[in-house]
Design a protein around this motif. Structure first.
Motif, PDB file in Angstrom:
ATOM      1  N   LEU A  21       0.831  -1.195   0.000  1.00 49.48           N
ATOM      2  CA  LEU A  21       0.000   0.000   0.000  1.00 49.48           C
ATOM      3  C   LEU A  21       0.869   1.250   0.000  1.00 49.48           C
ATOM      4  O   LEU A  21       0.469   2.298   0.507  1.00 49.48           O
ATOM      5  CB  LEU A  21      -0.922   0.000   1.237  1.00 49.48           C
ATOM      6  N   LEU A  22       2.042   1.149  -0.587  1.00 49.13           N
ATOM      7  CA  LEU A  22       2.998   2.261  -0.600  1.00 49.13           C
ATOM      8  C   LEU A  22       2.558   3.334  -1.581  1.00 49.13           C
ATOM      9  O   LEU A  22       1.991   3.038  -2.630  1.00 49.13           O
ATOM     10  CB  LEU A  22       4.382   1.741  -0.981  1.00 49.13           C
ATOM     11  N   HIS A  23       2.847   4.599  -1.242  1.00 50.12           N
ATOM     12  CA  HIS A  23       2.395   5.678  -2.127  1.00 50.12           C
ATOM     13  C   HIS A  23       3.488   6.662  -2.510  1.00 50.12           C
ATOM     14  O   HIS A  23       3.244   7.579  -3.304  1.00 50.12           O
ATOM     15  CB  HIS A  23       1.235   6.454  -1.474  1.00 50.12           C
ATOM     16  N   GLY A  24       4.711   6.519  -1.973  1.00 54.54           N
ATOM     17  CA  GLY A  24       5.744   7.483  -2.330  1.00 54.54           C
ATOM     18  C   GLY A  24       7.117   7.067  -1.842  1.00 54.54           C
ATOM     19  O   GLY A  24       7.327   5.958  -1.335  1.00 54.54           O
ATOM     20  N   PHE A  25       8.082   8.019  -1.985  1.00 53.92           N
ATOM     21  CA  PHE A  25       9.476   7.792  -1.621  1.00 53.92           C
ATOM     22  C   PHE A  25       9.901   8.859  -0.622  1.00 53.92           C
ATOM     23  O   PHE A  25       9.683  10.064  -0.846  1.00 53.92           O
ATOM     24  CB  PHE A  25      10.380   7.884  -2.854  1.00 53.92           C
ATOM     25  N   GLN A  26      10.495   8.415   0.489  1.00 53.51           N
ATOM     26  CA  GLN A  26      11.037   9.370   1.437  1.00 53.51           C
ATOM     27  C   GLN A  26      12.222  10.104   0.795  1.00 53.51           C
ATOM     28  O   GLN A  26      13.105   9.476   0.209  1.00 53.51           O
ATOM     29  CB  GLN A  26      11.482   8.659   2.712  1.00 53.51           C
ATOM     30  N   LYS A  27      12.233  11.395   0.864  1.00 55.68           N
ATOM     31  CA  LYS A  27      13.289  12.191   0.254  1.00 55.68           C
ATOM     32  C   LYS A  27      14.289  12.624   1.314  1.00 55.68           C
ATOM     33  O   LYS A  27      13.951  12.785   2.484  1.00 55.68           O
ATOM     34  CB  LYS A  27      12.670  13.404  -0.443  1.00 55.68           C
ATOM     35  N   ASN A  46      -1.455   2.335 -15.549  1.00 57.62           N
ATOM     36  CA  ASN A  46      -1.288   3.589 -14.832  1.00 57.62           C
ATOM     37  C   ASN A  46      -2.146   4.632 -15.524  1.00 57.62           C
ATOM     38  O   ASN A  46      -3.086   4.288 -16.254  1.00 57.62           O
ATOM     39  CB  ASN A  46       0.186   3.997 -14.789  1.00 57.62           C
ATOM     40  N   ASN A  47      -1.848   5.894 -15.309  1.00 60.68           N
ATOM     41  CA  ASN A  47      -2.578   6.978 -15.959  1.00 60.68           C
ATOM     42  C   ASN A  47      -1.627   7.864 -16.748  1.00 60.68           C
ATOM     43  O   ASN A  47      -1.779   9.094 -16.777  1.00 60.68           O
ATOM     44  CB  ASN A  47      -3.337   7.817 -14.914  1.00 60.68           C
ATOM     45  N   LEU A  48      -0.630   7.259 -17.381  1.00 58.17           N
ATOM     46  CA  LEU A  48       0.369   8.018 -18.115  1.00 58.17           C
ATOM     47  C   LEU A  48      -0.234   8.638 -19.366  1.00 58.17           C
ATOM     48  O   LEU A  48      -1.084   8.040 -20.035  1.00 58.17           O
ATOM     49  CB  LEU A  48       1.534   7.111 -18.499  1.00 58.17           C
ATOM     50  N   THR A  49       0.224   9.832 -19.673  1.00 59.42           N
ATOM     51  CA  THR A  49      -0.265  10.565 -20.839  1.00 59.42           C
ATOM     52  C   THR A  49       0.898  10.902 -21.760  1.00 59.42           C
ATOM     53  O   THR A  49       2.043  10.564 -21.496  1.00 59.42           O
ATOM     54  CB  THR A  49      -0.984  11.846 -20.399  1.00 59.42           C
ATOM     55  N   GLY A  50       0.591  11.616 -22.843  1.00 63.74           N
ATOM     56  CA  GLY A  50       1.631  12.030 -23.774  1.00 63.74           C
ATOM     57  C   GLY A  50       1.967  10.938 -24.774  1.00 63.74           C
ATOM     58  O   GLY A  50       1.295   9.909 -24.862  1.00 63.74           O
ATOM     59  N   PHE A  98       0.572   6.463 -11.429  1.00 73.83           N
ATOM     60  CA  PHE A  98       1.457   7.480 -11.985  1.00 73.83           C
ATOM     61  C   PHE A  98       0.711   8.243 -13.085  1.00 73.83           C
ATOM     62  O   PHE A  98       0.011   7.646 -13.913  1.00 73.83           O
ATOM     63  CB  PHE A  98       2.719   6.840 -12.553  1.00 73.83           C
ATOM     64  N   THR A  99       0.851   9.570 -13.066  1.00 73.65           N
ATOM     65  CA  THR A  99       0.073  10.404 -13.976  1.00 73.65           C
ATOM     66  C   THR A  99       0.917  11.208 -14.946  1.00 73.65           C
ATOM     67  O   THR A  99       0.368  11.911 -15.795  1.00 73.65           O
ATOM     68  CB  THR A  99      -0.803  11.375 -13.164  1.00 73.65           C
ATOM     69  N   HIS A 126       1.910   7.556  -7.043  1.00 66.60           N
ATOM     70  CA  HIS A 126       1.261   8.532  -7.915  1.00 66.60           C
ATOM     71  C   HIS A 126       2.257   9.628  -8.269  1.00 66.60           C
ATOM     72  O   HIS A 126       3.404   9.629  -7.816  1.00 66.60           O
ATOM     73  CB  HIS A 126       0.026   9.124  -7.224  1.00 66.60           C
ATOM     74  N   GLY A 127       1.826  10.539  -9.088  1.00 69.01           N
ATOM     75  CA  GLY A 127       2.700  11.630  -9.493  1.00 69.01           C
ATOM     76  C   GLY A 127       3.616  11.224 -10.634  1.00 69.01           C
ATOM     77  O   GLY A 127       3.257  10.415 -11.484  1.00 69.01           O
ATOM     78  N   GLU A 128       4.817  11.794 -10.628  1.00 68.22           N
ATOM     79  CA  GLU A 128       5.758  11.531 -11.709  1.00 68.22           C
ATOM     80  C   GLU A 128       6.363  10.139 -11.606  1.00 68.22           C
ATOM     81  O   GLU A 128       6.557   9.602 -10.521  1.00 68.22           O
ATOM     82  CB  GLU A 128       6.887  12.570 -11.700  1.00 68.22           C
ATOM     83  N   LEU A 129       6.673   9.608 -12.767  1.00 68.62           N
ATOM     84  CA  LEU A 129       7.292   8.291 -12.852  1.00 68.62           C
ATOM     85  C   LEU A 129       8.740   8.380 -12.363  1.00 68.62           C
ATOM     86  O   LEU A 129       9.505   9.211 -12.850  1.00 68.62           O
ATOM     87  CB  LEU A 129       7.263   7.811 -14.306  1.00 68.62           C
ATOM     88  N   PRO A 130       9.145   7.553 -11.368  1.00 67.71           N
ATOM     89  CA  PRO A 130      10.540   7.619 -10.909  1.00 67.71           C
ATOM     90  C   PRO A 130      11.494   7.098 -11.986  1.00 67.71           C
ATOM     91  O   PRO A 130      11.234   6.067 -12.609  1.00 67.71           O
ATOM     92  CB  PRO A 130      10.548   6.718  -9.671  1.00 67.71           C
TER      93      PRO A 130
END
Length: 1004
Positions: A544-550, A611-615, A588-589, A568-572
């Motif tokens: 259930l992970l949602h991000g990366f600790q910076k 995912n929800n990638l566009t472009g 990922f959007t 979610h957000g940008e693709l790493p």
């Protein structure tokens, strides 16, 4: 005086060898040879030490006779690469009796002709030295031992057999393994009366084993592994009195069984692995009292194991894996000398608890995987001090692993009990196995709470607890010492972890699997620092992970699996060292970075599907040269397919389906392309199917359904590898008149060309050619269509396809090799349905609805015993329903509605369960279930033909089944009542439904 004279001669002869000195001419020849040879000075162990200041008879690799003549030259494994072709130095050593040039690399030069000058040779070894050419043995009549393994001879049986038998009368050992020889073996070899060792492994003999082989009266070793032998093996060969070693492995067409062995036979090795030997293991095998190695793996032996096998007191290696043995296992009454036991993939039953392991003090290896053994695993197994490897996975062991005591002296190093039914808590005694290096407990039913610290074993390097019912509890220790000082691989998948284990000090850890847990939040940044730079495999999927600790920075990972989380957000950006990257099933959007190809320069697998990638797809992705699998499916990508992408020769899987891609499919598939899967389903692609697809002979799955392709049938796909063809819902037209291609689809499993404008007849189709739909169920095991990634075992890509059954969309995310279906519906086919359709014995789904087929329903459909779905509705079929259809017991969906059928509906246990809607629109049919007297009011049971039971079903309106849906809804109002009981009203109603359907959906 005579006696004294002979004694003096004898003494001189005895003393001379100790004082023999190398003759000057011999030393000169040897030094000349050394200087002319091309060899690696850093790897040489003999040549490099030859020194003119020392007696050459004392040089490494040199042996002299009593007179100082060089008689033995041993230069094997000296990394020599040249200098012997025309060596006057070597070929003038005329007293030479033994020459060994094995395990060098002469780059496939011809065997030097100068060897024929060495007429005194008795031993010649050129094995694995990368020579080529014919055997030059005509002048070497003194040869007793000849080793030419891996020499590229390429000769037929009659040639090489005669060349040897006519030239080498005293030959005792002949080793010609992997020489590209062909057969058959001819009887001229019997002219070698002293032959004791014959080794021909790895040649393409393609012949039977000749009966005359039993006439070699001095034969001790016969080794014919991997020779493409076939037919029955002569039993008399087993009875050769002198025979000690018989190796026949890897001849899958070679059959035979054991004879009645004579008492006190000399056989010590029998290796029959991967052959077609069958029958029981006879009780009289115990007559082979010298037997030390018995390998019967991957054969067809059956029956119980004879108790007398315990009399084989010399047995050290015993492998009967992958057969059909049954009953209990008496293995452990065997000799105390037993070192290896392997009996995997059989049907062995019974318990191990009564077996006597205690006396097997030499046992180091036990492999009983994939059997039916049950009961508890006895504690005596773990008391074997010599045991280093124990494999018990994939059995039916149950109960708890017993607690043991006093195990500190155990030598057990490797323990594997995966894929069983073991249950209960994890035993604490594992912590006492001080020498244990590998512990594999995954895929059982172990339960309860376990402290991770209990596995703090100093020598432990691999720990696998995954896929049990365990709750692994973590400690909050802040010790500066690592939890596992030597751990390199840690598997804690499906262990109910709710937070990350504290592993930052694991300096040797390189493989970590925490998948399928309950990890939430962000990935802690310390995880990228474990392993001191050696951390290369990380699997955090299904959490259930949602991000990366910076801040964070990926290390030099080889494999990064984050699929099925909530990122979610940008693709790493993946690490450039990675060969496996899976970001699929997240949120990922962003768009794909323009320079993504730079970061995939070493990648074999890259998936960002679902995912929800566009472009657009950036052309830089084509610079990922090693790429085998590219999956960008189920996103919102737009634009065209980069032409460079279809040019990639290495690409095996290209999945771009379920996006918004437009334009045409690039016609740039390269010659000898490696493509196996091309999935472009559900885009807005137009144009034609690229003709360059003919360059892809390995193509197995082609899915271009639900696009705007306007073309004729792809007759250019003449490949036997094709398994899945989906052209559904496009603008295809014309007929299927391309027999040359269709008859080559020998492995076809799924074909869906529905909802197009195809026309013409199909009576010419010879369905009997599609063996993939005839014999798929003959497979012993259920397998899936997938592409295995060769760079690491266990990594693969699994094909998926969307089918339409029962008016619903069915996503097959795992395509079983036994799943087969044909969908030609919603076209303009006419004529009769071919009788040969009945040859497809493993066919599961057949949909020919909404066409213009005429004639009768082929009675041969009754042969399709695996059929679960049959739709022939909305055609012009006539005649009676064949009574043979009533015998189809597997069928759950049947639709014969809206044809011109007449007569009584056949009676059968399955036919009587279908609703009247299955037979609607056939005015001449009568009998159950269309007669009202057959209907059981208030039964509350849905007819099997319209139940929803599949996984991954996506409901959608399918107007082809409006009549079925209404007929099914018994008791829901007057409309349904009129449908069931008023024929005139029913015809009028469904006529109006069809008019509405055609008005709103003219293109369907």
């Amino acid at each position: 005086m005579k006696t004294l004279f002979f004694l003096s001669i004898f003494c001189v002869t005895c003393i001379l060898p100790a004082f023999s000195q190398c003759l000057d001419d011999q030393k000169s020849l040897l030094l000349g040879l050394r200087n002319s040879l091309i060899f690696d000075l850093s790897a040489s162990t003999r040549l490099v030490h030859w020194n003119h200041t020392k007696d050459c008879c004392n040089w490494d690799g040199i042996e002299c006779d009593v007179f100082g003549h060089v008689i033995s030259l041993q230069l094997d494994n000296e990394m020599i690469s040249g200098g012997v072709e025309n060596s006057e130095y070597l070929f003038n050593l005329s007293y030479l009796e033994k020459l060994n040039l094995a395990y060098n690399n002469f780059h496939k030069i011809q065997i030097p002709k100068g060897l024929s000058n060495l007429a005194n040779l008795t031993h010649l070894n050129l094995a694995c030295a990368n020579f080529a050419g014919q055997m030059l043995v005509q002048n070497l009549k003194e040869l007793k031992e000849l080793y030419l393994d891996s020499v590229h001879i390429s000769a037929q049986g009659k040639n090489w057999c005669y060349a040897i038998s006519s030239s080498l009368p005293d030959l005792r050992i002949l080793s010609l393994r992997y020489c590209e020889l062909s057969g058959p073996i001819i009887s001229s070899l019997l002219e070698l009366p002293s032959l004791s060792v014959l080794q021909l492994d790895g040649n393409n003999l393609v012949s039977a084993v000749p009966d005359f082989s039993a006439n070699f009266s001095r034969l001790t070793t016969l080794s014919l592994a991997d020779c493409s032998l076939f037919g029955p093996f002569p039993e008399k060969i087993f009875e050769i009195p002198t025979l000690q070693n018989l190796v026949l492995s890897a001849n899958v067409l070679l059959s035979g069984s054991f004879p009645q062995f004579l008492r006190d036979g000399s056989l010590s090795t029998i290796a029959l692995g991967d052959t077609n030997f069958s029958g029981p293991l006879p009780d009289f095998i115990s007559n082979l009292t010298m037997l030390s190695t018995l390998d019967l793996s991957d054969c067809n032996f059956s029956g119980p194991l004879p108790p007398s096998i315990g009399n084989l007191t010399e047995l050290t290696y015993f492998d009967i894996s992958d057969n059909n043995f049954t009953g209990s296992i008496p293995l452990f009454h065997l000799s105390k000398k037993l070192r290896y036991v392997a009996a995997s993939r059989n049907s062995l039953t019974g318990s191990l608890s009564s077996m006597h392991f205690e006396g097997l003090s030499n046992l180091v290896y036990i492999c009983l995987e994939q059997n039916l053994l049950s009961g508890n695993i006895p504690s005596s197994l773990f008391a074997l001090r010599s045991l280093k490897l124990l494999l018990l996975s994939e059995n039916e062991f149950h109960g708890q692993v017993q607690e043991l005591s006093n195990l500190s002296s155990s030598s057990l190093e490797f323990l594997d009990v995966r894929y069983n039914h073991l249950e209960g808590p994890i035993p604490k005694f594992f912590s006492k196995l001080e020498k244990l290096k590998t512990l594999l407990l995954s895929s059982n039913k172990f339960n309860g709470t376990v402290q991770l610290e209990m596995f703090k074993i100093p020598s432990l390097s691999t720990l696998e607890l995954s896929h049990n019912d365990l709750f692994v509890q973590l400690t909050d220790s802040d010790s500066s010492l690592p939890l596992f000082p030597n751990i390199t691989q840690l598997g804690l998948a499906s262990c109910k972890l709710q937070r990350f284990p504290n592993l930052p000090r694991q300096s040797r850890l390189w493989n970590l699997d925490l998948s399928s847990n309950q990890l939430t939040g962000e990935i802690p940044n310390w995880i990228w620092e474990i392993g001191n730079g050696s951390f290369t495999f990380l699997n955090l999927s299904n959490n259930l992970l949602h991000g990366f600790q910076k801040p964070y920075k990926f290390p030099s990972l080889n494999s990064l699996d984050l699929h099925s989380n909530r990122f979610h957000g940008e693709l790493p950006i993946p690490p450039s060292s990675s060969f496996y990257v899976d970001y699929s099933y997240n949120y990922f959007t962003s768009s794909l970075p323009n320079d993504i190809g730079h970061f995939l320069s070493n990648a074999y697998f890259f998936s960002v599907s679902n995912n929800n990638l566009t472009g657009e797809i950036p052309p830089s992705i084509c610079s990922a040269n090693p790429l085998d699998v590219l999956d960008l499916s189920a996103n919102a990508l737009t634009g065209g397919i980069p032409p460079c992408l279809t040019k990639k020769k290495n690409l095996a899987v290209l999945s771009l389906g379920r996006n918004n891609l437009s334009g045409t499919i690039p016609d740039t598939f390269s010659v000898n392309c490696n493509l196996q899967t091309l999935d472009l389903n559900k885009n807005v692609l137009g144009g034609k199917i690229p003709r360059s697809l003919v360059n892809c002979p390995s193509l197995e799955l082609l899915n271009i359904g639900n696009n705007r392709i306007e073309d004729t049938f792809p007759c250019m796909l003449m490949t036997a590898s094709l398994r899945v063809l989906v052209l559904r819902s496009n603008k295809f037209y014309g007929d299927l008149q391309c027999l040359e291609a269709i008859q080559k689809w020998l492995n076809l499993q799924i074909i869906d060309i529905s909802n197009n404008n195809f026309s013409g007849g199909i009576s010419f189709l010879s369905f009997s050619k599609w063996r993939g739909m005839i014999s798929a169920n003959d497979n012993k095991q259920l397998t899936y269509n997938n592409f295995h990634l060769g760079f690491i075992p266990g990594y693969y890509y699994q094909d998926a396809v969307t089918l339409y059954m029962k008016g619903l969309e069915m996503n097959l995310t795992k395509i079983l090799t036994i799943f087969t279906s044909i969908d030609f519906s919603k076209n303009k086919f006419y004529g009769e349905i071919p009788y040969s359709i009945g040859d497809l014995k493993s066919l599961y789904g057949l949909n020919l609805s909404h066409n213009e087929f005429t004639g009768s329903i082929p009675a041969s459909i009754g042969n399709l015993t695996q059929l679960g779905f049959l739709d022939l509705s909305v055609n012009k079929l006539t005649g009676k329903i064949p009574v043979e259809l009533a015998s189809l017991t597997s069928i759950s969906v049947l639709n014969l509605s809206y044809n011109r059928l007449f007569g009584k509906i056949p009676e059968g246990p399955q036919f009587q369960t279908f609703s009247a809607a299955s037979f609607e629109g056939n005015l001449g049919l009568y009998g159950c279930p269309v007669d009202t007297s057959c209907i059981k009011i208030g039964s509350g049971v849905s007819p099997p033909g319209f139940q929803n039971g599949e996984v991954h079903l996506k409901k959608e309106i399918d107007w082809d089944y409006v009549s079925a849906a209404l007929g099914f809804a018994v008791g829901f109002g007057s409309t349904v009542w009129l449908t069931l009981h008023c024929k005139r009203w029913r015809e009028m109603f469904f006529g109006k439904v069809d008019q509405i359907y055609l008005k709103f959906f003219p293109n369907c």
